[in-house]
Design a protein around this motif. Structure first.
Motif, PDB file in Angstrom:
ATOM      1  N   TRP A 148      18.443  14.614 -52.339  1.00 19.39           N
ATOM      2  CA  TRP A 148      18.200  14.522 -53.787  1.00 19.39           C
ATOM      3  C   TRP A 148      17.251  15.640 -54.235  1.00 19.39           C
ATOM      4  O   TRP A 148      17.467  16.276 -55.268  1.00 19.39           O
ATOM      5  CB  TRP A 148      17.616  13.142 -54.092  1.00 19.39           C
ATOM      6  CG  TRP A 148      17.334  12.823 -55.520  1.00 19.39           C
ATOM      7  CD1 TRP A 148      16.139  12.415 -56.039  1.00 19.39           C
ATOM      8  CD2 TRP A 148      18.247  12.834 -56.636  1.00 19.39           C
ATOM      9  NE1 TRP A 148      16.239  12.191 -57.395  1.00 19.39           N
ATOM     10  CE2 TRP A 148      17.523  12.440 -57.784  1.00 19.39           C
ATOM     11  CE3 TRP A 148      19.588  13.154 -56.766  1.00 19.39           C
ATOM     12  CZ2 TRP A 148      18.107  12.347 -59.041  1.00 19.39           C
ATOM     13  CZ3 TRP A 148      20.176  13.065 -58.031  1.00 19.39           C
ATOM     14  CH2 TRP A 148      19.444  12.664 -59.150  1.00 19.39           C
ATOM     15  N   LYS A 152      17.960  18.946 -56.749  1.00 24.66           N
ATOM     16  CA  LYS A 152      17.047  19.349 -57.828  1.00 24.66           C
ATOM     17  C   LYS A 152      16.680  20.832 -57.706  1.00 24.66           C
ATOM     18  O   LYS A 152      16.707  21.574 -58.690  1.00 24.66           O
ATOM     19  CB  LYS A 152      15.785  18.494 -57.788  1.00 24.66           C
ATOM     20  CG  LYS A 152      14.757  18.844 -58.868  1.00 24.66           C
ATOM     21  CD  LYS A 152      13.555  17.930 -58.781  1.00 24.66           C
ATOM     22  CE  LYS A 152      12.575  18.179 -59.925  1.00 24.66           C
ATOM     23  NZ  LYS A 152      11.887  19.470 -59.815  1.00 24.66           N
ATOM     24  N   LEU A 155      19.663  23.096 -58.626  1.00 22.47           N
ATOM     25  CA  LEU A 155      19.888  23.162 -60.077  1.00 22.47           C
ATOM     26  C   LEU A 155      18.802  23.981 -60.768  1.00 22.47           C
ATOM     27  O   LEU A 155      19.077  24.699 -61.731  1.00 22.47           O
ATOM     28  CB  LEU A 155      19.948  21.749 -60.660  1.00 22.47           C
ATOM     29  CG  LEU A 155      21.187  20.932 -60.289  1.00 22.47           C
ATOM     30  CD1 LEU A 155      21.096  19.525 -60.880  1.00 22.47           C
ATOM     31  CD2 LEU A 155      22.467  21.620 -60.760  1.00 22.47           C
ATOM     32  N   GLU A 156      17.564  23.901 -60.279  1.00 22.20           N
ATOM     33  CA  GLU A 156      16.485  24.700 -60.874  1.00 22.20           C
ATOM     34  C   GLU A 156      16.728  26.191 -60.653  1.00 22.20           C
ATOM     35  O   GLU A 156      16.498  27.009 -61.552  1.00 22.20           O
ATOM     36  CB  GLU A 156      15.135  24.290 -60.274  1.00 22.20           C
ATOM     37  CG  GLU A 156      14.632  22.958 -60.791  1.00 22.20           C
ATOM     38  CD  GLU A 156      13.349  22.517 -60.124  1.00 22.20           C
ATOM     39  OE1 GLU A 156      12.910  23.207 -59.183  1.00 22.20           O
ATOM     40  OE2 GLU A 156      12.795  21.490 -60.544  1.00 22.20           O
ATOM     41  N   HIS A 173      20.656  21.498 -66.108  1.00 21.99           N
ATOM     42  CA  HIS A 173      19.277  21.023 -65.987  1.00 21.99           C
ATOM     43  C   HIS A 173      19.271  19.547 -65.634  1.00 21.99           C
ATOM     44  O   HIS A 173      20.004  18.760 -66.229  1.00 21.99           O
ATOM     45  CB  HIS A 173      18.531  21.256 -67.305  1.00 21.99           C
ATOM     46  CG  HIS A 173      17.094  20.861 -67.253  1.00 21.99           C
ATOM     47  ND1 HIS A 173      16.174  21.497 -66.454  1.00 21.99           N
ATOM     48  CD2 HIS A 173      16.418  19.870 -67.879  1.00 21.99           C
ATOM     49  CE1 HIS A 173      14.989  20.933 -66.604  1.00 21.99           C
ATOM     50  NE2 HIS A 173      15.119  19.942 -67.451  1.00 21.99           N
ATOM     51  N   LEU A 174      18.445  19.193 -64.641  1.00 20.97           N
ATOM     52  CA  LEU A 174      18.276  17.792 -64.265  1.00 20.97           C
ATOM     53  C   LEU A 174      17.030  17.267 -64.970  1.00 20.97           C
ATOM     54  O   LEU A 174      15.912  17.628 -64.618  1.00 20.97           O
ATOM     55  CB  LEU A 174      18.108  17.673 -62.742  1.00 20.97           C
ATOM     56  CG  LEU A 174      18.031  16.274 -62.158  1.00 20.97           C
ATOM     57  CD1 LEU A 174      19.333  15.518 -62.400  1.00 20.97           C
ATOM     58  CD2 LEU A 174      17.729  16.333 -60.666  1.00 20.97           C
ATOM     59  N   LYS A 176      13.796  15.345 -66.107  1.00 18.84           N
ATOM     60  CA  LYS A 176      12.781  14.706 -65.262  1.00 18.84           C
ATOM     61  C   LYS A 176      12.941  13.188 -65.194  1.00 18.84           C
ATOM     62  O   LYS A 176      12.818  12.606 -64.111  1.00 18.84           O
ATOM     63  CB  LYS A 176      11.375  15.086 -65.752  1.00 18.84           C
ATOM     64  CG  LYS A 176      10.944  16.469 -65.306  1.00 18.84           C
ATOM     65  CD  LYS A 176       9.483  16.703 -65.613  1.00 18.84           C
ATOM     66  CE  LYS A 176       9.063  18.086 -65.083  1.00 18.84           C
ATOM     67  NZ  LYS A 176       7.650  18.373 -65.343  1.00 18.84           N
ATOM     68  N   LEU A 178      15.592  11.435 -65.345  1.00 16.64           N
ATOM     69  CA  LEU A 178      16.725  11.146 -64.468  1.00 16.64           C
ATOM     70  C   LEU A 178      16.354  11.395 -63.007  1.00 16.64           C
ATOM     71  O   LEU A 178      16.712  10.609 -62.112  1.00 16.64           O
ATOM     72  CB  LEU A 178      17.931  12.009 -64.858  1.00 16.64           C
ATOM     73  CG  LEU A 178      19.183  11.853 -63.999  1.00 16.64           C
ATOM     74  CD1 LEU A 178      19.688  10.414 -64.031  1.00 16.64           C
ATOM     75  CD2 LEU A 178      20.277  12.805 -64.471  1.00 16.64           C
ATOM     76  N   PHE A 179      15.627  12.485 -62.744  1.00 16.49           N
ATOM     77  CA  PHE A 179      15.215  12.782 -61.370  1.00 16.49           C
ATOM     78  C   PHE A 179      14.328  11.681 -60.811  1.00 16.49           C
ATOM     79  O   PHE A 179      14.523  11.201 -59.701  1.00 16.49           O
ATOM     80  CB  PHE A 179      14.481  14.126 -61.308  1.00 16.49           C
ATOM     81  CG  PHE A 179      13.882  14.402 -59.957  1.00 16.49           C
ATOM     82  CD1 PHE A 179      14.687  14.729 -58.877  1.00 16.49           C
ATOM     83  CD2 PHE A 179      12.509  14.302 -59.764  1.00 16.49           C
ATOM     84  CE1 PHE A 179      14.139  14.971 -57.619  1.00 16.49           C
ATOM     85  CE2 PHE A 179      11.950  14.534 -58.511  1.00 16.49           C
ATOM     86  CZ  PHE A 179      12.771  14.870 -57.437  1.00 16.49           C
TER      87      PHE A 179
END
Length: 199
Positions: A148, A152, A155-156, A173-174, A176, A178-179
Motif C-alpha cells: 500500500w 502511494k 503515484l506520488e 493523486h491518492l 490523504k 483515502l490513504f
C-alpha cells in the motif's frame, strides 16, 4: 514497518547493523536534501523506483506463501539491503522535506525535526522486526501495508512527473483521507483476521 520488512531476511546481528548504516545514510541523504530542497521535485524517478520495489516485495511475499520459505539473506546480501534501505528512505523523504521547508524557513528547526524523525523511525523499525518474529501470523498484514505504501510512492512519483511535463491531466493523486483509511483498514481488518486465524 517498511524498514522492518526489508531487514528481516538478514540474520539478527546484521539487522541491527543494517539499521545503523541506514540511520547514517538517512542523515546524510536528508541533510543533502535540505540543502538542495528546491531540486527535489525532479527526483520523481526515485519515488517511482521506491514504490515499484515495495510492490515487488509484497508480490514476492504473497507469491512465496505456501511454497518453501526462502533462505535468509546472509552477509553477501547485507550491502544490497543497506542500499535499498537508503533508496526507499530517500523516496519517502522527498515530499516530507519539501513540505517542512515550505512551512518553515528556520533551518535549525527543520534539521532538528528531520533528525528526530529518522532516529524514532529506526528505533521503531527494530521493535517491529521483533514484533513480527513473535507474531508470524501478522506478517501478511505487514507486507500488505508495504504494498500500500509502495502504491502511494508510485503515484506520488507519477504525479510529480506529470506536473514537470505540465500535464496535470495525467496526474493521479491518492487523497490523504483515502490513504489513511486504507492503512487503517489493512491494520485493523488484516490484524483481526490474522489473530482470529491464529486462535
Amino acid at each position: 514497518m517498511v524498514l522492518a520488512v526489508m531487514v528481516r531476511p538478514l540474520p539478527p546481528a546484521l539487522r541491527r547493523k543494517a539499521l545503523l548504516y541506514g540511520v547514517l545514510g538517512a542523515y546524510l541523504l536528508r541533510g543533502l536534501a535540505l540543502l538542495f530542497a528546491v531540486y527535489l521535485v525532479p527526483l520523481w524517478w526515485v519515488q517511482v523506483l521506491g514504490g515499484l520495489y515495495l510492490l515487488y516485495l509484497m508480490r514476492q511475499h504473497f507469491r512465496d506463501q505456501g511454497a518453501k520459505a526462502p533462505p535468509r539473506a546472509q552477509a553477501h546480501g547485507f550491502w544490497r539491503v543497506v542500499l535499498l534501505l537508503n533508496l526507499v528512505d530517500l523516496a519517502f523523504a522527498v515530499d516530507s522535506i519539501l513540505a517542512v521547508v515550505a512551512f518553515s524557513q528556520e533551518f535549525l528547526w527543520v534539521f532538528l525535526g528531520v533528525a528526530l524523525g529518522v532516529l524514532f523511525i529506526r528505533l521503531l523499525a527494530g521493535s517491529v522486526v521483533a514484533w513480527m518474529e513473535g507474531h508470524p501470523g501478522l506478517e501478511r498484514v505487514a507486507y500488505a501495508l508495504v504494498g500500500w505504501a509502495g502504491l502511494k510512492l508510485l503515484l506520488e512519483g507519477e504525479n510529480a512527473l506529470a506536473h514537470l511535463l505540465h500535464r496535470a491531466d495525467l496526474a493521479f493523486h491518492l487523497p490523504k483521507p483515502l490513504f489513511w483509511a486504507g492503512t487503517l483498514l489493512i491494520l485493523v481488518g488484516g490484524g483481526f483476521l490474522a489473530l482470529r486465524r491464529h486462535a
